[in-house]
Design a protein around this motif. Structure first.
Motif, PDB file in Angstrom:
ATOM      1  N   ASN A  15     -33.785  72.499  -2.490  1.00  0.00           N
ATOM      2  CA  ASN A  15     -33.300  72.368  -3.867  1.00  0.00           C
ATOM      3  C   ASN A  15     -34.428  72.229  -4.886  1.00  0.00           C
ATOM      4  O   ASN A  15     -34.248  71.608  -5.933  1.00  0.00           O
ATOM      5  N   SER A  16     -35.593  72.749  -4.549  1.00  0.00           N
ATOM      6  CA  SER A  16     -36.712  72.762  -5.491  1.00  0.00           C
ATOM      7  C   SER A  16     -37.759  73.757  -4.999  1.00  0.00           C
ATOM      8  O   SER A  16     -37.795  74.100  -3.820  1.00  0.00           O
ATOM      9  N   GLU A  17     -38.589  74.182  -5.921  1.00  0.00           N
ATOM     10  CA  GLU A  17     -39.668  75.096  -5.565  1.00  0.00           C
ATOM     11  C   GLU A  17     -40.785  74.330  -4.873  1.00  0.00           C
ATOM     12  O   GLU A  17     -40.939  73.122  -5.059  1.00  0.00           O
ATOM     13  N   GLY A  18     -41.575  75.053  -4.095  1.00  0.00           N
ATOM     14  CA  GLY A  18     -42.724  74.440  -3.455  1.00  0.00           C
ATOM     15  C   GLY A  18     -43.799  74.101  -4.464  1.00  0.00           C
ATOM     16  O   GLY A  18     -43.948  74.769  -5.485  1.00  0.00           O
ATOM     17  N   GLU A  19     -44.521  73.047  -4.180  1.00  0.00           N
ATOM     18  CA  GLU A  19     -45.647  72.638  -5.021  1.00  0.00           C
ATOM     19  C   GLU A  19     -46.940  73.031  -4.331  1.00  0.00           C
ATOM     20  O   GLU A  19     -47.055  72.919  -3.116  1.00  0.00           O
ATOM     21  N   SER A  20     -47.901  73.452  -5.103  1.00  0.00           N
ATOM     22  CA  SER A  20     -49.214  73.766  -4.554  1.00  0.00           C
ATOM     23  C   SER A  20     -49.931  72.477  -4.173  1.00  0.00           C
ATOM     24  O   SER A  20     -49.912  71.499  -4.927  1.00  0.00           O
ATOM     25  N   LEU A  21     -50.561  72.479  -3.025  1.00  0.00           N
ATOM     26  CA  LEU A  21     -51.352  71.320  -2.604  1.00  0.00           C
ATOM     27  C   LEU A  21     -52.708  71.269  -3.306  1.00  0.00           C
ATOM     28  O   LEU A  21     -53.337  70.225  -3.361  1.00  0.00           O
ATOM     29  N   THR A  22     -53.120  72.422  -3.837  1.00  0.00           N
ATOM     30  CA  THR A  22     -54.461  72.507  -4.420  1.00  0.00           C
ATOM     31  C   THR A  22     -54.464  72.823  -5.912  1.00  0.00           C
ATOM     32  O   THR A  22     -55.521  72.861  -6.517  1.00  0.00           O
ATOM     33  N   GLY A  23     -53.277  73.084  -6.464  1.00  0.00           N
ATOM     34  CA  GLY A  23     -53.211  73.497  -7.857  1.00  0.00           C
ATOM     35  C   GLY A  23     -53.251  75.011  -8.024  1.00  0.00           C
ATOM     36  O   GLY A  23     -53.109  75.524  -9.122  1.00  0.00           O
ATOM     37  N   ASN A  24     -53.436  75.730  -6.913  1.00  0.00           N
ATOM     38  CA  ASN A  24     -53.467  77.192  -6.928  1.00  0.00           C
ATOM     39  C   ASN A  24     -52.415  77.698  -5.948  1.00  0.00           C
ATOM     40  O   ASN A  24     -52.668  77.775  -4.756  1.00  0.00           O
ATOM     41  N   LYS A  25     -51.231  78.021  -6.459  1.00  0.00           N
ATOM     42  CA  LYS A  25     -50.120  78.422  -5.591  1.00  0.00           C
ATOM     43  C   LYS A  25     -50.430  79.661  -4.756  1.00  0.00           C
ATOM     44  O   LYS A  25     -49.875  79.854  -3.688  1.00  0.00           O
ATOM     45  N   ASP A  26     -51.358  80.488  -5.209  1.00  0.00           N
ATOM     46  CA  ASP A  26     -51.694  81.710  -4.489  1.00  0.00           C
ATOM     47  C   ASP A  26     -52.541  81.477  -3.242  1.00  0.00           C
ATOM     48  O   ASP A  26     -52.731  82.398  -2.453  1.00  0.00           O
ATOM     49  N   ASP A  27     -53.030  80.257  -3.037  1.00  0.00           N
ATOM     50  CA  ASP A  27     -53.864  80.037  -1.854  1.00  0.00           C
ATOM     51  C   ASP A  27     -53.039  79.731  -0.604  1.00  0.00           C
ATOM     52  O   ASP A  27     -53.578  79.556   0.483  1.00  0.00           O
ATOM     53  N   GLY A  28     -51.711  79.678  -0.755  1.00  0.00           N
ATOM     54  CA  GLY A  28     -50.836  79.548   0.407  1.00  0.00           C
ATOM     55  C   GLY A  28     -50.704  78.157   0.977  1.00  0.00           C
ATOM     56  O   GLY A  28     -50.247  77.998   2.105  1.00  0.00           O
ATOM     57  N   GLN A  29     -51.073  77.140   0.228  1.00  0.00           N
ATOM     58  CA  GLN A  29     -50.924  75.766   0.706  1.00  0.00           C
ATOM     59  C   GLN A  29     -49.842  75.096  -0.136  1.00  0.00           C
ATOM     60  O   GLN A  29     -50.075  74.743  -1.279  1.00  0.00           O
TER      61      GLN A  29
END
Length: 106
Positions: A15-29
């Motif tokens: 029920n929510s979008e994933g959050e980036s672990l690093t601040g850069n969603k494109d890095d796959g974390q």
């Protein structure tokens, strides 16, 4: 290699979008989290490292931790999230009135 998954499927279960672990969603974390009553479930996906970590907490205290390596796919089937490696089930997470985590011994 990387972990294959559909963001829409995770959005439906958590029920929510994933959050980036690093601040850069494109890095796959990514981190996905959900709560039911006083239980909280978090799944950390490290896409390019093919690693998934699960945390289940009750009232903020860890009650389950699982770290899965060589994950090829995360797949939603109805209300179950399957963590797969070479098409073998590593774990299933059932979403309902409670979280049910089933770790496979293979």
């Amino acid at each position: 290699m990387f972990v294959k998954f559909e963001e829409q499927d995770l959005l439906e279960l958590f029920n929510s979008e994933g959050e980036s672990l690093t601040g850069n969603k494109d890095d796959g974390q990514l981190l996905y989290a959900s709560s039911i009553l006083e239980f909280s479930l978090s799944i950390y996906i490290r896409t390019y490292e093919q690693q998934v970590s699960l945390f289940l907490k009750y009232k903020g205290k860890d009650i389950f931790y699982g770290d899965f390596k060589n994950v090829d796919e995360i797949k939603k089937v109805d209300n179950i999230l399957r963590i797969l490696s070479d098409e073998k089930h590593l774990a299933n997470i059932t979403f309902g009135e409670e979280f049910i985590i089933d770790v496979k011994d293979e």
